[in-house]
Scaffold this motif. Structure first.
Motif, mmCIF file in Angstrom:
data_model
loop_
_atom_site.group_PDB
_atom_site.id
_atom_site.type_symbol
_atom_site.label_atom_id
_atom_site.label_comp_id
_atom_site.label_asym_id
_atom_site.label_seq_id
_atom_site.Cartn_x
_atom_site.Cartn_y
_atom_site.Cartn_z
ATOM 1 N N ILE A 140 -11.559 -1.909 -5.627
ATOM 2 C CA ILE A 140 -11.103 -0.567 -6.009
ATOM 3 C C ILE A 140 -10.100 -0.652 -7.146
ATOM 4 N N PHE A 141 -9.211 -1.644 -7.092
ATOM 5 C CA PHE A 141 -8.203 -1.823 -8.145
ATOM 6 C C PHE A 141 -8.868 -2.070 -9.502
ATOM 7 N N PHE A 142 -9.854 -2.966 -9.542
ATOM 8 C CA PHE A 142 -10.525 -3.273 -10.807
ATOM 9 C C PHE A 142 -11.448 -2.139 -11.253
ATOM 10 N N ARG A 143 -11.908 -1.340 -10.320
ATOM 11 C CA ARG A 143 -12.794 -0.226 -10.668
ATOM 12 C C ARG A 143 -12.023 0.981 -11.196
ATOM 13 N N ASP A 144 -10.933 1.335 -10.533
ATOM 14 C CA ASP A 144 -10.242 2.593 -10.847
ATOM 15 C C ASP A 144 -8.751 2.464 -11.136
ATOM 16 N N GLY A 145 -8.153 1.292 -10.901
ATOM 17 C CA GLY A 145 -6.743 1.131 -11.188
ATOM 18 C C GLY A 145 -5.852 1.296 -9.963
ATOM 19 N N PHE A 146 -4.566 1.059 -10.191
ATOM 20 C CA PHE A 146 -3.597 1.033 -9.097
ATOM 21 C C PHE A 146 -3.400 2.394 -8.416
ATOM 22 N N PRO A 147 -3.298 3.517 -9.167
ATOM 23 C CA PRO A 147 -3.102 4.821 -8.499
ATOM 24 C C PRO A 147 -4.211 5.150 -7.495
ATOM 25 N N THR A 148 -5.463 4.858 -7.868
ATOM 26 C CA THR A 148 -6.583 5.126 -6.955
ATOM 27 C C THR A 148 -6.521 4.204 -5.740
ATOM 28 N N LEU A 149 -6.095 2.962 -5.967
ATOM 29 C CA LEU A 149 -5.948 2.035 -4.851
ATOM 30 C C LEU A 149 -4.910 2.556 -3.860
ATOM 31 N N LEU A 150 -3.794 3.051 -4.359
ATOM 32 C CA LEU A 150 -2.760 3.622 -3.481
ATOM 33 C C LEU A 150 -3.309 4.796 -2.690
#
Length: 256
Positions: A140-150
């Motif tokens: 998820i981090f590599f797909r959408d970045g840190f905000p989406t991961l949170l």
């Protein structure tokens, strides 16, 4: 080329399916998945040679029996290999070479292991859930970045707490354990992969799928304790495969 990749992922899935069977059998018993290095016959404990470890085909060529003691081998072995291979192929067909493919393969791997461990021991090793959560979080981090991961982590925690509340209510209502702790942890995976609203549908879908199976097992084998973990992971995987749009889903319910 697309067909080549589908076949490749199917073969990879059958090989890993055999390994997942080992994980699902050994971890709940506290055994190492690396030692002994060789797989062995459950009946005679004889280490299996290379010819006995070819996914699906070894079972067919040996007539479903151990080469050494001639005891019948459970059909469960080739079933898990075939199931994992088929779902790996479907994962590639659905998502291609994208981060979503890694998420899908992680869910399929979790599904295969949970089927083995929960059906045989009514237990899901925490290590498996933890590793799955880590791999999905990285994807998820590599797909959408840190905000989406949170956001996804928050969704996972929310569904975990929701399932925990349902467990407490069920324990109070039935005066016994209504859900296992591992089932609650699987809802964290559901929230991680799906939106909170769609994640809540996992509870509904898994219950609907589990009901007829539970009734059938009770009629045939008088089974009173049915493992719920495989149905939860199946529902997560199904909703992920279908790529259900939460907005459209909500509009249907609002109109109805």
């Amino acid at each position: 080329m697309n067909t080549y990749y589908i076949i490749t992922f199917f073969i990879l899935g059958t090989i890993l399916g055999s390994f997942y069977h080992v994980i699902g059998f050994r971890l709940p018993k506290g055994e190492s998945i690396l030692s002994p290095k060789h797989s062995y016959c459950e009946s005679c404990k004889h280490p299996l040679g290379v010819l006995s470890l070819i996914p699906i085909f070894s079972y067919l060529f040996q007539g479903g029996k151990c080469r050494y003691c001639k005891e019948r081998i459970s059909l469960f072995y080739p079933f898990i290999e075939l199931l994992t291979g088929a779902l790996f192929a479907v994962s590639y067909y659905s998502f291609g070479l994208t981060p979503d493919l890694l998420i899908s393969l992680s869910l399929v791997s979790l599904f295969s292991i949970v089927i083995v461990s929960d059906l045989n021991y009514l237990m899901i090793p925490d290590e498996v859930t933890f590793v799955t959560g880590m791999v999905i979080s990285i994807s998820i981090f590599f797909r959408d970045g840190f905000p989406t991961l949170l956001s996804s982590l928050g969704s996972g925690i929310l569904l975990f707490l929701l399932m925990y509340g349902i467990m407490l209510f069920g324990d109070f209502l039935f005066k016994r354990e209504s859900l296992g702790g591992a089932d609650i942890k699987l809802m964290f995976i559901a929230g991680l992969v799906l939106k909170p609203i769609l994640g809540m549908f996992v509870i509904f879908v898994s219950s609907v799928v589990a009901l007829p199976v539970s009734i059938l097992l009770y009629i045939v084998n008088k089974e009173k304790v049915i493992p719920f973990g495989p149905f939860i992971v199946f529902s997560i995987l199904l909703l992920f495969f279908l790529k259900v749009d939460v907005g459209k889903l909500l509009s249907v319910f609002i109109k109805s």
